[in-house]
Design an enzyme around this catalytic site. Structure first.
Site, PDB file in Angstrom:
ATOM      1  N   SER A  45       0.811  -1.297  -0.275  1.00 49.75           N
ATOM      2  CA  SER A  45      -0.082  -0.134  -0.111  1.00 49.75           C
ATOM      3  C   SER A  45       0.849   1.180  -0.097  1.00 49.75           C
ATOM      4  O   SER A  45       0.463   2.274  -0.831  1.00 49.75           O
ATOM      5  CB  SER A  45      -0.830  -0.072   1.240  1.00 49.75           C
ATOM      6  OG  SER A  45      -1.773  -1.116   1.136  1.00 49.75           O
ATOM      7  N   GLU A  46       1.748   1.043   0.617  1.00 50.80           N
ATOM      8  CA  GLU A  46       2.955   2.348   0.845  1.00 50.80           C
ATOM      9  C   GLU A  46       4.208   1.937   1.133  1.00 50.80           C
ATOM     10  O   GLU A  46       4.154   1.087   2.070  1.00 50.80           O
ATOM     11  CB  GLU A  46       2.287   3.472   1.809  1.00 50.80           C
ATOM     12  CG  GLU A  46       1.539   4.742   1.357  1.00 50.80           C
ATOM     13  CD  GLU A  46       0.080   4.238   1.211  1.00 50.80           C
ATOM     14  OE1 GLU A  46      -0.506   4.950   0.656  1.00 50.80           O
ATOM     15  OE2 GLU A  46      -0.360   3.469   2.107  1.00 50.80           O
ATOM     16  N   THR A  47       5.166   2.700   0.711  1.00 47.60           N
ATOM     17  CA  THR A  47       6.524   2.746   1.068  1.00 47.60           C
ATOM     18  C   THR A  47       6.778   4.205   1.690  1.00 47.60           C
ATOM     19  O   THR A  47       6.669   4.964   1.032  1.00 47.60           O
ATOM     20  CB  THR A  47       7.374   2.525  -0.081  1.00 47.60           C
ATOM     21  OG1 THR A  47       7.416   1.132  -0.657  1.00 47.60           O
ATOM     22  CG2 THR A  47       8.950   2.417   0.172  1.00 47.60           C
ATOM     23  N   HIS A  74      -0.731   4.282   8.493  1.00 46.05           N
ATOM     24  CA  HIS A  74      -0.220   3.156   8.677  1.00 46.05           C
ATOM     25  C   HIS A  74       1.089   2.956   8.385  1.00 46.05           C
ATOM     26  O   HIS A  74       2.196   2.265   9.299  1.00 46.05           O
ATOM     27  CB  HIS A  74      -0.902   1.796   7.721  1.00 46.05           C
ATOM     28  CG  HIS A  74      -0.490   1.558   6.735  1.00 46.05           C
ATOM     29  ND1 HIS A  74      -0.769   2.323   5.619  1.00 46.05           N
ATOM     30  CD2 HIS A  74       0.403   0.539   6.200  1.00 46.05           C
ATOM     31  CE1 HIS A  74      -0.133   1.858   4.251  1.00 46.05           C
ATOM     32  NE2 HIS A  74       0.497   0.658   5.042  1.00 46.05           N
ATOM     33  N   TRP A 195      -9.707   3.120  -2.778  1.00 42.35           N
ATOM     34  CA  TRP A 195      -8.753   4.099  -3.613  1.00 42.35           C
ATOM     35  C   TRP A 195      -8.115   3.673  -4.909  1.00 42.35           C
ATOM     36  O   TRP A 195      -6.990   3.554  -5.095  1.00 42.35           O
ATOM     37  CB  TRP A 195      -7.742   4.357  -2.679  1.00 42.35           C
ATOM     38  CG  TRP A 195      -6.751   3.183  -2.206  1.00 42.35           C
ATOM     39  CD1 TRP A 195      -6.863   1.829  -2.045  1.00 42.35           C
ATOM     40  CD2 TRP A 195      -5.152   3.729  -1.856  1.00 42.35           C
ATOM     41  NE1 TRP A 195      -5.502   1.267  -1.606  1.00 42.35           N
ATOM     42  CE2 TRP A 195      -4.913   2.392  -1.613  1.00 42.35           C
ATOM     43  CE3 TRP A 195      -4.554   4.698  -1.620  1.00 42.35           C
ATOM     44  CZ2 TRP A 195      -3.331   2.178  -1.074  1.00 42.35           C
ATOM     45  CZ3 TRP A 195      -3.067   4.495  -1.397  1.00 42.35           C
ATOM     46  CH2 TRP A 195      -2.806   3.635  -1.066  1.00 42.35           C
TER      47      TRP A 195
END
Length: 263
Positions: A45-47, A74, A195
């Site tokens: 989802s994210e770095t 998160h 999203w």
């Protein structure tokens, strides 16, 4: 060049649950194209990327596999967990990000990490986009909007768990995402986060959107301390405390991987 990378499951006490984030701390910012390429390769989802400042605070940026994200809860939790693990003597960290400002992160005695975020309570929009209504299989009872997303509010938890999205319609709402939410049975409220314009189909646990969800449900339920559950396949638990201008979001984190990537 080798870069240290950690992968952490955030907002959970159980490995393979919550939301995974990669954390990379470097001496200076990597080129934006490289940060985006790493995020694509990680396919999480994210770095999160962090650079330490002279005053021992950290600047932080977040990249999904699609684009840079203004605000990610998160991955902030995951980053703090890595720093606290590396420095067990400290109990507080300061992060800063362009869209969010200064964030004070505190390690609590009970194992929770508390994040101090701006209150981003949603409001009634001037218009409800037809793409939002067409993009959700169940019609919401109320629609709100904040800086990040449209809020589709339902009366029943079962609606949140059962609703499906039309990605093609919801993509048209960019730059906004969509959160669906309802009062919970076991928790004060539940949610899911779609999203397709900014990250993917559905985010497992979204800390940032709780800066809007918690103030809304605090007003609806008449309480300032709330326990929330994001009802994705992986699931995640968030403890929220609401004040007039801040939202304190706390969670636990489980470390999954530590290693190096070759650039």
């Amino acid at each position: 060049m080798k870069l240290r990378i950690n992968i952490v499951d955030a907002f959970t006490e159980e490995r393979f649950k919550g939301n995974s984030a990669a954390v990379i701390i470097s001496e200076k910012w990597l080129p934006e194209a490289l940060m985006q390429s790493i995020a694509i390769e990680n396919n999480l989802s994210e770095t999160a990327y962090l650079v330490k400042a002279d005053d021992d605070s950290y600047a932080i940026r977040w990249f999904s596999p699609i684009t840079e994200i203004d605000f990610c809860g998160h991955a902030t939790l995951a980053s703090a967990s890595v720093i606290f693990s590396d420095n067990p003597e400290i109990t507080e960290i300061i992060f800063s990000a362009k869209a969010v400002g200064k964030m004070i992160i505190t390690k609590k005695d009970d194992g929770y990490i508390q994040m101090n975020f701006p209150n981003r309570k949603p409001h009634v929009p001037e218009n409800i986009p037809v793409e939002l209504l067409n993009g959700l299989s169940i019609k919401p009872s109320e629609v709100l909007l904040n800086e990040q997303a449209y809020f589709a509010v339902y009366e029943h938890e079962s609606d949140v768990r059962n609703v499906t999205q039309s990605k093609e319609d919801l993509q048209q709402l960019a730059p906004y995402d969509v959160v669906v939410t309802a009062p919970g049975k076991e928790y004060d409220f539940v949610s899911r986060y779609f999203w397709p314009a900014n990250g993917g189909d559905e985010d497992p646990v979204t800390g940032s959107i709780h800066t809007g969800l918690a103030p809304y449900w605090a007003e609806q339920l008449g309480k300032k301390q709330l326990l929330a559950y994001q009802a994705s396949k992986r699931g995640g638990v968030l403890s929220c405390r609401v004040t007039e201008d801040r939202v304190y979001i706390s969670g636990k984190a489980v470390h999954y991987l530590e290693g190096f990537i070759n650039i």
